[in-house]
Design a protein around this motif. Structure first.
Motif, PDB file in Angstrom:
ATOM      1  N   PHE A 279       0.838  -1.201   0.000  1.00  0.00           N
ATOM      2  CA  PHE A 279       0.000   0.000   0.000  1.00  0.00           C
ATOM      3  C   PHE A 279       0.871   1.247   0.000  1.00  0.00           C
ATOM      4  N   MET A 280       0.648   2.104  -0.992  1.00  0.00           N
ATOM      5  CA  MET A 280       1.381   3.360  -1.110  1.00  0.00           C
ATOM      6  C   MET A 280       0.457   4.517  -0.733  1.00  0.00           C
ATOM      7  N   ASP A 281       0.762   5.132   0.383  1.00  0.00           N
ATOM      8  CA  ASP A 281       0.018   6.304   0.846  1.00  0.00           C
ATOM      9  C   ASP A 281       0.667   7.548   0.245  1.00  0.00           C
ATOM     10  N   ALA A 282      -0.119   8.380  -0.427  1.00  0.00           N
ATOM     11  CA  ALA A 282       0.423   9.533  -1.152  1.00  0.00           C
ATOM     12  C   ALA A 282       0.766  10.715  -0.264  1.00  0.00           C
ATOM     13  N   THR A 283       0.576  10.611   1.048  1.00  0.00           N
ATOM     14  CA  THR A 283       0.800  11.764   1.909  1.00  0.00           C
ATOM     15  C   THR A 283       2.226  12.298   1.804  1.00  0.00           C
ATOM     16  N   GLY A 284       3.204  11.405   1.729  1.00  0.00           N
ATOM     17  CA  GLY A 284       4.584  11.849   1.597  1.00  0.00           C
ATOM     18  C   GLY A 284       4.814  12.665   0.346  1.00  0.00           C
ATOM     19  N   ALA A 285       4.131  12.296  -0.740  1.00  0.00           N
ATOM     20  CA  ALA A 285       4.243  13.073  -1.973  1.00  0.00           C
ATOM     21  C   ALA A 285       3.515  14.404  -1.857  1.00  0.00           C
ATOM     22  N   CYS A 286       2.347  14.385  -1.205  1.00  0.00           N
ATOM     23  CA  CYS A 286       1.618  15.646  -1.016  1.00  0.00           C
ATOM     24  C   CYS A 286       2.483  16.659  -0.266  1.00  0.00           C
ATOM     25  N   LYS A 287       3.316  16.185   0.633  1.00  0.00           N
ATOM     26  CA  LYS A 287       4.077  17.079   1.492  1.00  0.00           C
ATOM     27  C   LYS A 287       5.415  17.499   0.881  1.00  0.00           C
ATOM     28  N   GLY A 288       6.091  16.577   0.169  1.00  0.00           N
ATOM     29  CA  GLY A 288       7.448  16.890  -0.252  1.00  0.00           C
ATOM     30  C   GLY A 288       7.749  16.780  -1.725  1.00  0.00           C
ATOM     31  N   TYR A 289       6.737  16.470  -2.557  1.00  0.00           N
ATOM     32  CA  TYR A 289       7.012  16.189  -3.967  1.00  0.00           C
ATOM     33  C   TYR A 289       7.658  17.366  -4.691  1.00  0.00           C
ATOM     34  N   ALA A 290       7.164  18.567  -4.455  1.00  0.00           N
ATOM     35  CA  ALA A 290       7.587  19.717  -5.259  1.00  0.00           C
ATOM     36  C   ALA A 290       9.032  20.126  -5.005  1.00  0.00           C
ATOM     37  N   ASP A 291       9.467  20.076  -3.736  1.00  0.00           N
ATOM     38  CA  ASP A 291      10.784  20.642  -3.429  1.00  0.00           C
ATOM     39  C   ASP A 291      11.611  19.818  -2.455  1.00  0.00           C
ATOM     40  N   GLY A 292      11.089  18.705  -1.981  1.00  0.00           N
ATOM     41  CA  GLY A 292      11.841  17.914  -1.029  1.00  0.00           C
ATOM     42  C   GLY A 292      11.956  18.550   0.331  1.00  0.00           C
ATOM     43  N   LEU A 293      11.084  19.514   0.613  1.00  0.00           N
ATOM     44  CA  LEU A 293      11.098  20.220   1.893  1.00  0.00           C
ATOM     45  C   LEU A 293       9.718  20.103   2.547  1.00  0.00           C
ATOM     46  N   PRO A 294       9.357  18.909   3.012  1.00  0.00           N
ATOM     47  CA  PRO A 294       8.024  18.723   3.605  1.00  0.00           C
ATOM     48  C   PRO A 294       7.865  19.546   4.874  1.00  0.00           C
ATOM     49  N   PRO A 295       6.663  20.056   5.127  1.00  0.00           N
ATOM     50  CA  PRO A 295       6.416  20.773   6.381  1.00  0.00           C
ATOM     51  C   PRO A 295       6.530  19.838   7.575  1.00  0.00           C
ATOM     52  N   ALA A 296       6.393  20.409   8.758  1.00  0.00           N
ATOM     53  CA  ALA A 296       6.769  19.700   9.983  1.00  0.00           C
ATOM     54  C   ALA A 296       6.006  18.408  10.226  1.00  0.00           C
TER      55      ALA A 296
END
Length: 402
Positions: A279-296
């Motif tokens: 199962f791949m949860d997309a939350t990690g992509a929602c947070k860091g996909y654009a710049d690799g700098l996910p919020p806290a």
């Protein structure tokens, strides 16, 4: 350590299957995760047959008639699927001792959404404005997802990697999107909640006043569209309760039953065909996909926003893909560790890293993230994606794995 490289069928066609698999083996990977069912995209492909590749919705294999017979939703079929590239890849992987995983996009399908708008998510205003997002509460969508999982597993793969087997987000419901209203994260979240008849009924059955939740969402988002200042800050349950009220939060949380029960059905179908579900949860992509700098907020803690209850899924699903899209190795470790705490130590965790931009600028940084993921509990480290990264970037993988 088990490791796989995400690969597109177009990569195999453009460069030759033997050449690609020789490179995969040379990088030290033990398998390929092939895009068996994918979605529309326009990708820069630096070493592809064309330097820009247009991808379409659909499967790269003929849909088995016995599986999809009588279903309203049938997956579009990719050009060249009748040549059975996945069967050829299965044989080639077996010869090399490589594992093969079917990367399967389930509920993100613009072609089906445009053809059958009634199965897509419906916002608080009654709009069917996200044709790419099929609603996991709709009976036809659920039947389609189970059939797709079974069909992908039947391709002779070791596992089915399930992408988009949950609710989507407002910001990714179509392509070439425009919004000149300053929506805050919480406003966008409320705008993306589905209030179709099936979702409303499921929430009501769980004791939620779904109509109050819908009215509150419409009032708040409508106010922002009319000029009210947007809410600031990350989406948390506490912040959302203060902003939109407890009924909206209860409605959002009720969506997890829809996702959990659907994932259970798909996992059972995949197992019946001799494979297992990752199962791949997309939350990690929602947070860091654009710049690799996910919020806290860690991805495992925010997965509820997509209707994902990791604790419940830990009792159902044998394997999880953690999208560790972050520049910082410590953040990768934190995300993996949070997943392990949620799903349990007896579940397989596969950390997915990007070897190049925007997350990684050197082999040393990639190696640090591989070490961090392993130390935090990842049994496997996979890399995304062969056709999207230049060869010099892919060349970082052997040293990082070593």
């Amino acid at each position: 350590m088990d490791s796989s490289l995400y690969v597109f069928v177009e990569d195999l066609r453009g460069e030759g299957m033997d050449k690609v698999l020789d490179r995969v083996s040379g990088y030290g990977a033990k398998g390929v995760t092939i895009a068996a069912a994918y979605h529309r995209a326009r990708d820069v492909t630096p070493h592809g047959a064309s330097r820009v590749t247009l991808r379409r919705d659909g499967v790269h294999f003929p849909p088995p008639e016995d599986i999809f017979a009588g279903l309203r939703l049938i997956p579009p079929v990719q050009e060249g699927a009748d040549e059975r590239p996945l069967a050829e890849l299965r044989r080639a992987c077996t010869e090399r001792g490589l594992k093969m995983h079917a990367w399967t996009v389930f509920l993100h399908n613009t072609t089906l959404g445009l053809a059958f708008p009634d199965v897509t998510v419906q916002n608080c205003f009654g709009d069917r404005g996200s044709p790419a997002d099929l609603c996991p509460a709709h009976p036809d969508v659920r039947a389609y997802a189970v059939a797709l999982g079974r069909a992908a597993a039947r391709q002779g793969v070791d596992s089915v990697v399930a992408e988009a087997l949950h609710f989507g987000t407002f910001g990714h419901g179509y392509h070439h999107e425009r919004c000149f209203v300053a929506l805050g994260p919480m406003d966008a979240f409320l705008f993306g909640l589905c209030f179709c008849d099936q979702c409303m009924r499921r929430a009501t059955d769980l004791g939620v006043n779904a109509e109050v939740a819908r009215e509150e969402c419409a009032r708040i988002v409508g106010g922002v569209l009319d000029g009210d200042p947007p809410a600031q800050g990350e989406v948390t349950r506490a912040a959302l309760t203060a902003y939109a009220g407890p009924e909206v939060v209860a409605y959002a949380r009720a969506r997890s039953e829809t996702v959990t029960s659907l994932v259970a059905e798909v996992s059972e179908a995949v197992s019946a065909e001799g494979a297992r579900l990752t199962f791949m949860d997309a939350t990690g992509a929602c947070k860091g996909y654009a710049d690799g700098l996910p919020p806290a907020g860690l991805a495992a803690h925010d997965a509820w926003q997509l209707g994902v209850d990791l604790v419940a899924l830990g009792d159902i699903v044998p394997s999880f893909a953690v999208l560790a899209y972050a520049r910082d190795a410590a953040r990768v470790a934190d995300d993996v560790a949070a997943y392990q705490r949620s799903v349990g130590k007896d579940r397989e965790l596969r950390a997915v890293l990007r070897p190049g931009s925007p997350d990684t600028d050197s082999e040393d940084r990639l190696a640090a993230k591989v070490r961090a993921a392993r130390a935090a509990g990842a049994e496997a480290v996979d890399f995304y994606a062969y056709g999207l990264a230049p060869f010099d970037v892919l060349g970082r993988i052997p040293g990082a794995l070593a």
